[in-house]
Design a protein around this motif. Structure first.
Motif, PDB file in Angstrom:
ATOM      1  N   LYS A 100       8.408   2.060   4.505  1.00 17.74           N
ATOM      2  CA  LYS A 100       9.446   3.041   4.197  1.00 17.74           C
ATOM      3  C   LYS A 100       8.794   4.377   3.879  1.00 17.74           C
ATOM      4  O   LYS A 100       7.717   4.436   3.306  1.00 17.74           O
ATOM      5  N   VAL A 101       9.482   5.467   4.259  1.00 19.26           N
ATOM      6  CA  VAL A 101       9.033   6.822   3.964  1.00 19.26           C
ATOM      7  C   VAL A 101      10.040   7.452   3.008  1.00 19.26           C
ATOM      8  O   VAL A 101      11.246   7.411   3.254  1.00 19.26           O
ATOM      9  N   MET A 145       0.845  -1.159   0.000  1.00 16.87           N
ATOM     10  CA  MET A 145       0.000   0.000   0.000  1.00 16.87           C
ATOM     11  C   MET A 145       0.896   1.229   0.000  1.00 16.87           C
ATOM     12  O   MET A 145       1.904   1.276   0.697  1.00 16.87           O
ATOM     13  N   GLN A 146       0.506   2.200  -0.809  1.00 12.13           N
ATOM     14  CA  GLN A 146       1.266   3.451  -0.850  1.00 12.13           C
ATOM     15  C   GLN A 146       0.321   4.622  -0.596  1.00 12.13           C
ATOM     16  O   GLN A 146      -0.763   4.687  -1.167  1.00 12.13           O
ATOM     17  N   ILE A 147       0.772   5.513   0.273  1.00 12.96           N
ATOM     18  CA  ILE A 147       0.032   6.737   0.566  1.00 12.96           C
ATOM     19  C   ILE A 147       0.934   7.894   0.160  1.00 12.96           C
ATOM     20  O   ILE A 147       2.115   7.923   0.527  1.00 12.96           O
ATOM     21  N   THR A 162       6.300  19.409  -2.544  1.00 17.52           N
ATOM     22  CA  THR A 162       6.882  18.265  -1.841  1.00 17.52           C
ATOM     23  C   THR A 162       5.913  17.097  -1.885  1.00 17.52           C
ATOM     24  O   THR A 162       4.697  17.276  -1.799  1.00 17.52           O
ATOM     25  N   CYS A 163       6.462  15.907  -2.016  1.00 17.92           N
ATOM     26  CA  CYS A 163       5.675  14.676  -1.997  1.00 17.92           C
ATOM     27  C   CYS A 163       6.260  13.755  -0.923  1.00 17.92           C
ATOM     28  O   CYS A 163       7.443  13.426  -0.951  1.00 17.92           O
ATOM     29  N   VAL A 164       5.426  13.375   0.027  1.00 17.33           N
ATOM     30  CA  VAL A 164       5.816  12.409   1.046  1.00 17.33           C
ATOM     31  C   VAL A 164       5.115  11.098   0.707  1.00 17.33           C
ATOM     32  O   VAL A 164       3.882  11.048   0.634  1.00 17.33           O
ATOM     33  N   GLU A 165       5.893  10.055   0.463  1.00 20.16           N
ATOM     34  CA  GLU A 165       5.340   8.744   0.157  1.00 20.16           C
ATOM     35  C   GLU A 165       5.560   7.814   1.342  1.00 20.16           C
ATOM     36  O   GLU A 165       6.672   7.704   1.850  1.00 20.16           O
ATOM     37  N   VAL A 166       4.502   7.162   1.761  1.00 19.85           N
ATOM     38  CA  VAL A 166       4.575   6.161   2.814  1.00 19.85           C
ATOM     39  C   VAL A 166       4.223   4.835   2.172  1.00 19.85           C
ATOM     40  O   VAL A 166       3.111   4.648   1.651  1.00 19.85           O
ATOM     41  N   ASN A 167       5.177   3.918   2.137  1.00 16.63           N
ATOM     42  CA  ASN A 167       4.980   2.591   1.556  1.00 16.63           C
ATOM     43  C   ASN A 167       4.919   1.566   2.682  1.00 16.63           C
ATOM     44  O   ASN A 167       5.830   1.480   3.496  1.00 16.63           O
ATOM     45  N   LEU A 168       3.835   0.809   2.698  1.00 23.22           N
ATOM     46  CA  LEU A 168       3.651  -0.249   3.687  1.00 23.22           C
ATOM     47  C   LEU A 168       3.368  -1.565   2.964  1.00 23.22           C
ATOM     48  O   LEU A 168       2.709  -1.556   1.922  1.00 23.22           O
ATOM     49  N   PRO A 169       3.834  -2.677   3.524  1.00 27.51           N
ATOM     50  CA  PRO A 169       3.533  -3.958   2.885  1.00 27.51           C
ATOM     51  C   PRO A 169       2.045  -4.274   2.969  1.00 27.51           C
ATOM     52  O   PRO A 169       1.355  -3.807   3.892  1.00 27.51           O
TER      53      PRO A 169
END
Length: 69
Positions: free
Chosen positions: A49-50, A1-3, A59-66
């Protein structure tokens, strides 16, 4: 999942972006400098991972979760 959280502001200067994950680093007079380090630690403890990408256009902040299984 990516936010992704994206803004269209003036971006984060490169020297600040290089230090944004350092505990106690802040650009705010009343800041503690713990927001990003603690947030990143929480994401990493969940095997995620951020990533922060920034330019003069925003600015783009990406939060990647399994994925949950």
């Amino acid at each position: 999942m990516q936010i992704r959280i994206i803004d269209q502001g003036s971006g984060i200067l490169a020297d600040i972006l290089d230090r944004i994950h350092e505990p106690f680093f802040t650009t705010k007079e009343q800041g503690t400098g713990l927001g990003m380090p603690v947030s990143c630690q929480i994401v990493e403890e969940h095997k995620g991972k951020v990533n922060i990408l920034s330019s003069m256009h925003g600015t783009c902040v990406e939060v990647n979760l399994p994925a949950l299984t």
